[in-house]
Scaffold this motif. Structure first.
Motif, PDB file in Angstrom:
ATOM      1  N   PHE A 225     -36.708  26.243   1.426  1.00 45.99           N
ATOM      2  CA  PHE A 225     -36.233  27.213   0.499  1.00 45.99           C
ATOM      3  C   PHE A 225     -36.016  26.340  -1.150  1.00 45.99           C
ATOM      4  N   VAL A 226     -36.916  26.154  -2.014  1.00 44.79           N
ATOM      5  CA  VAL A 226     -36.678  26.193  -3.184  1.00 44.79           C
ATOM      6  C   VAL A 226     -36.667  26.943  -4.203  1.00 44.79           C
ATOM      7  N   ILE A 227     -35.480  26.571  -5.062  1.00 45.25           N
ATOM      8  CA  ILE A 227     -35.644  27.313  -6.649  1.00 45.25           C
ATOM      9  C   ILE A 227     -36.585  27.114  -7.341  1.00 45.25           C
ATOM     10  N   MET A 228     -37.929  28.033  -8.302  1.00 45.42           N
ATOM     11  CA  MET A 228     -38.304  26.730  -9.382  1.00 45.42           C
ATOM     12  C   MET A 228     -37.266  27.367 -10.547  1.00 45.42           C
ATOM     13  N   SER A 229     -36.877  26.576 -11.469  1.00 46.11           N
ATOM     14  CA  SER A 229     -36.469  27.039 -12.540  1.00 46.11           C
ATOM     15  C   SER A 229     -37.551  27.295 -13.776  1.00 46.11           C
ATOM     16  N   GLY A 230     -37.269  28.446 -14.654  1.00 44.50           N
ATOM     17  CA  GLY A 230     -37.659  28.165 -15.922  1.00 44.50           C
ATOM     18  C   GLY A 230     -39.584  29.186 -15.509  1.00 44.50           C
ATOM     19  N   ALA A 231     -39.397  29.695 -14.372  1.00 43.56           N
ATOM     20  CA  ALA A 231     -40.818  30.565 -14.264  1.00 43.56           C
ATOM     21  C   ALA A 231     -39.959  31.836 -13.156  1.00 43.56           C
ATOM     22  N   GLY A 232     -41.452  32.869 -13.799  1.00 39.97           N
ATOM     23  CA  GLY A 232     -40.689  34.456 -12.537  1.00 39.97           C
ATOM     24  C   GLY A 232     -42.009  34.094 -11.499  1.00 39.97           C
ATOM     25  N   HIS A 233     -42.450  35.539 -11.402  1.00 37.80           N
ATOM     26  CA  HIS A 233     -42.986  35.918  -9.972  1.00 37.80           C
ATOM     27  C   HIS A 233     -44.836  34.710 -10.103  1.00 37.80           C
ATOM     28  N   LEU A 234     -44.981  34.316 -11.287  1.00 38.13           N
ATOM     29  CA  LEU A 234     -46.333  33.704 -10.564  1.00 38.13           C
ATOM     30  C   LEU A 234     -46.024  31.840 -10.895  1.00 38.13           C
ATOM     31  N   ALA A 235     -44.742  31.616 -10.206  1.00 36.83           N
ATOM     32  CA  ALA A 235     -44.671  30.466 -10.532  1.00 36.83           C
ATOM     33  C   ALA A 235     -45.547  29.240 -10.468  1.00 36.83           C
ATOM     34  N   HIS A 236     -46.555  29.393  -9.532  1.00 35.35           N
ATOM     35  CA  HIS A 236     -47.247  28.389  -9.779  1.00 35.35           C
ATOM     36  C   HIS A 236     -48.643  28.310 -11.224  1.00 35.35           C
ATOM     37  N   GLN A 237     -48.540  29.162 -11.946  1.00 37.53           N
ATOM     38  CA  GLN A 237     -49.375  29.302 -12.942  1.00 37.53           C
ATOM     39  C   GLN A 237     -48.393  29.446 -13.927  1.00 37.53           C
ATOM     40  N   GLU A 238     -46.645  29.533 -14.000  1.00 36.32           N
ATOM     41  CA  GLU A 238     -46.161  28.901 -15.118  1.00 36.32           C
ATOM     42  C   GLU A 238     -45.576  28.115 -15.460  1.00 36.32           C
ATOM     43  N   GLN A 239     -45.559  27.083 -14.184  1.00 42.59           N
ATOM     44  CA  GLN A 239     -44.736  25.581 -13.987  1.00 42.59           C
ATOM     45  C   GLN A 239     -45.682  25.111 -12.672  1.00 42.59           C
ATOM     46  N   PRO A 240     -47.131  25.047 -13.143  1.00 35.95           N
ATOM     47  CA  PRO A 240     -47.932  24.442 -12.705  1.00 35.95           C
ATOM     48  C   PRO A 240     -47.672  22.868 -12.709  1.00 35.95           C
ATOM     49  N   ALA A 241     -47.320  22.190 -12.963  1.00 36.23           N
ATOM     50  CA  ALA A 241     -46.953  20.407 -12.593  1.00 36.23           C
ATOM     51  C   ALA A 241     -45.763  20.263 -11.746  1.00 36.23           C
ATOM     52  N   ALA A 242     -44.674  21.705 -11.787  1.00 29.95           N
ATOM     53  CA  ALA A 242     -43.451  21.072 -10.763  1.00 29.95           C
ATOM     54  C   ALA A 242     -44.296  21.955  -9.413  1.00 29.95           C
ATOM     55  N   PHE A 243     -44.668  22.896  -9.240  1.00 33.28           N
ATOM     56  CA  PHE A 243     -44.944  23.928  -8.261  1.00 33.28           C
ATOM     57  C   PHE A 243     -46.145  22.993  -7.624  1.00 33.28           C
ATOM     58  N   ASN A 244     -47.221  21.587  -8.357  1.00 33.43           N
ATOM     59  CA  ASN A 244     -47.872  20.910  -7.352  1.00 33.43           C
ATOM     60  C   ASN A 244     -47.206  19.933  -6.299  1.00 33.43           C
ATOM     61  N   ASP A 245     -46.147  18.793  -7.521  1.00 38.18           N
ATOM     62  CA  ASP A 245     -45.152  18.441  -7.262  1.00 38.18           C
ATOM     63  C   ASP A 245     -44.555  18.746  -5.849  1.00 38.18           C
TER      64      ASP A 245
END
Length: 261
Positions: A225-245
């Motif tokens: 499990f990883v929590i993504m800072s600065g993102a809502g339900h659309l994490a892959h759109q809202e924080q794409p660089a971190a998501f891709n990493d």
């Protein structure tokens, strides 16, 4: 059955299949098609009855959507590493248990075990098709899409998410998707998934929520499990660089993909 229309990029590396959420389309994975194509063959589908895909010839349940995804993987010589966002994650889990030989690993983003975990959630999900029929896609999207992003999301991203939803959802496809969610509780299936599984969730997700993602990750033998800072339900759109990493890091382990600049 046919698996629907697919956007693709990349000509080397493992197959990475991206499955969108219930109010979305392949357009939501634009940043993944661009950012992950140097290390993988990235495919993002429009589910049957969504976006550019034709309407299903008969009503689809969750097995039907999973079988459609399986057909896409077979056409591309799978297995695939499957990225599922929200409803796409529900399909991905069923795909992994119904067609285990086609799924090399999972990335589940802001997903859920299904709306069948409670009668209240199931009823609310089933009501959505009527709301779409009454409002029409644009009004429907205007009401729902802004809640999918964090309070910090820029106005342009809100407009883009709303536009993607308005262009993607229609009946009967959306109604089939809603019923597939309402009828599903994946709790007992998660323990059968033995492939590597990365579970990501935006810290501001008020749709499925952090606790649900933690339950999903904890139930899978290889779940992380990883929590993504600065993102809502659309994490892959809202924080794409971190998501891709995070996806690259996952592929480095699950598919032995080397780091790249």
């Amino acid at each position: 059955m046919r698996g629907g229309t697919v956007g693709e990029r990349g000509d080397q590396g493992p197959l990475l299949l991206c499955l969108h959420g219930i109010g979305s389309s392949s357009e939501s994975f634009a940043a993944q098609l661009d950012g992950l194509s140097p290390v993988a063959r990235v495919a993002a589908w429009d589910a049957p009855g969504y976006g550019r895909s034709p309407d299903p010839e008969h009503p689809l349940d969750l097995d039907g959507f999973a079988d459609a995804a399986a057909a896409l993987i077979r056409e591309r010589g799978g297995p695939a590493h499957v990225v599922g966002a929200s409803w796409g994650g529900v399909i991905a889990v069923r795909l992994a248990t119904r067609h285990p030989g086609l799924v090399a690993s999972l990335v589940l983003a802001d997903s859920t075990r299904g709306s069948g975990t409670s009668a209240e959630k199931a009823a609310a999900m089933r009501a959505r098709a009527g709301q779409l029929a009454e409002d029409g896609p644009r009004v429907f999207a205007g009401k729902r899409a802004p809640r999918l992003l964090s309070p910090l999301a820029p106005a342009e991203l809100v407009r883009r998410a709303t536009g993607i939803m308005a262009g993607a959802v229609r009946l009967p496809g959306y109604g089939c998707a809603a019923e597939s969610m309402a009828a599903t509780d994946l709790t007992r299936e998660l323990g059968r998934i033995t492939v590597p599984a990365l579970v990501l969730c935006g810290e501001h997700d008020v749709i499925t929520g952090v606790e649900e993602s933690q339950i999903i990750a904890g139930a899978m033998p290889e779940g992380v499990f990883v929590i993504m800072s600065g993102a809502g339900h659309l994490a892959h759109q809202e924080q794409p660089a971190a998501f891709n990493d995070w996806v690259r890091a996952h592929l480095r382990i699950a598919a032995r993909v080397p780091w790249s600049d």
